[in-house]
Scaffold this active site. Sequence first.
Site, PDB file in Angstrom:
ATOM      1  N   ASP A  30      77.497  41.066  -1.264  1.00 23.94           N
ATOM      2  CA  ASP A  30      77.673  40.620   0.114  1.00 23.94           C
ATOM      3  C   ASP A  30      76.672  39.503   0.419  1.00 23.94           C
ATOM      4  O   ASP A  30      75.625  39.755   1.010  1.00 23.94           O
ATOM      5  CB  ASP A  30      77.470  41.794   1.080  1.00 23.94           C
ATOM      6  CG  ASP A  30      77.722  41.420   2.521  1.00 23.94           C
ATOM      7  OD1 ASP A  30      78.426  40.410   2.756  1.00 23.94           O
ATOM      8  OD2 ASP A  30      77.217  42.119   3.426  1.00 23.94           O
TER       9      ASP A  30
ATOM     10  N   GLU B 270      76.718  34.376   8.561  1.00 24.24           N
ATOM     11  CA  GLU B 270      77.818  35.333   8.768  1.00 24.24           C
ATOM     12  C   GLU B 270      77.316  36.666   9.285  1.00 24.24           C
ATOM     13  O   GLU B 270      77.968  37.301  10.111  1.00 24.24           O
ATOM     14  CB  GLU B 270      78.578  35.526   7.451  1.00 24.24           C
ATOM     15  CG  GLU B 270      79.859  36.349   7.579  1.00 24.24           C
ATOM     16  CD  GLU B 270      79.653  37.845   7.405  1.00 24.24           C
ATOM     17  OE1 GLU B 270      80.600  38.612   7.665  1.00 24.24           O
ATOM     18  OE2 GLU B 270      78.532  38.269   7.020  1.00 24.24           O
TER      19      GLU B 270
END
Length: 432
Positions: free
Chosen positions: A181, A215
Amino acid sequence: MAPRHSRNPFAFTPWPVTLFTITIFIAIFAALLTTHHVVPAAPKDPTPYPGINQTEAWQDLHVLTNGYHPYNSKRNDEVRDWLLKKTETILKRNGVDDVTSGHGPATVFNDITSNLTFSSWGSTVSVAYTGMNIMVYIRGSEDEPGPWWEHADSLDKASQRGGVLVNAHFDSVSSGYGATDDGMGVISILQLISYFSRKEHRPKRGVVMLLNNGEEDYLNGATVFSQHPLSKFPHVFLNLEGAGAGGRAVLFRSTDTEVTRFYEKAPYPFGSVVSADGFKRGLIRSQTDYVVFADTLGMRGLDVAFMEPRSRYHTQEDSMKYVSKDSLWHMLSAALATVQGMTSDTSSKFEGEPLGKGMVPAGQGSRSVWFDLFGRAFALFELHSMFAISITLLVVAPLILIAMEVLLVKLDKWYLFSGKKTPSGDMDGDDL
């Protein structure tokens, strides 16, 4: 009297039926378990395709994830500088020296000017954000010449035609190294840049490779991208993410049937529409950049992400220790096959009226149902087609069973696999 037991192993009697039923269920369960927990092996050849280098990708992932690098941290700045240099090195290696004028086959955008300000939903928090995105535009053979994004008329013409967007974010959370991630997504994009910037792999439709920053905080990187002229160019997108820490990369969700067909070419497709339904019903509360591209910009695309094991998500265990070259290849190979399809499609199926103000003219596709078949094949249907098939089976299947039952009764073979037919007449077999 007819025997109650038969030595025929295929007889329609309790023990054979029980044995075969249990065996079939165990086999199916074992196959599903293997599919979910065993990642297909990466090719032994480190360069399975010209421009794709697994060894380089694995080494780059080590560099990217050797420390926590949340947005606005010193380590994040170092990662960003490294990504810029790495991108330019890849392009120069492929003979692309002019990466800033907009006239060459590829252009690098170091965006530090796009900005936004907004208030988050249900909160008194306001966000002011200045972008730090890196974008690499690889010109398609059918794209407008020159820096068309600098001129309104050329930008409008390019926007009507449409291109492809591939996205991953390079910031991590403050509690994790970000190997999945979204390190593997970022490294996959670097390899895609290496592949598509080669002369022999030049795409027909231009592609924007977006490495966005921010993000993890309100999807800021993707949102600020919407302020850049290049955001009006792509009509389809592929978002690479991580919601687990290893395993297989899953097709989380898609906007429509037509764009999902590009994923069918993935060597080891994996995922089902059930995950997309989970997002729609709010069962999965975390979001990805997918919602910005689909809901804000009106693009049509796919969300591919790592999902298992979920317990390592956003923890220090999202690190090189718990990932593998096989997982990296699973995402990279799926991304390569999908983007190859997207950039090669020159039809008008992704052109149409925008769905709202400020959205791209990508039109709207049909709703879809999809699922993988043991990670080896991919089934995809339009929703109305799947509904028709289901209704047909619900009607036809009982009729077939009734017809078979009637036929077996008439043939006096009620037990289809019985070893001996029951004699007629007196059950004791005595002569009268």
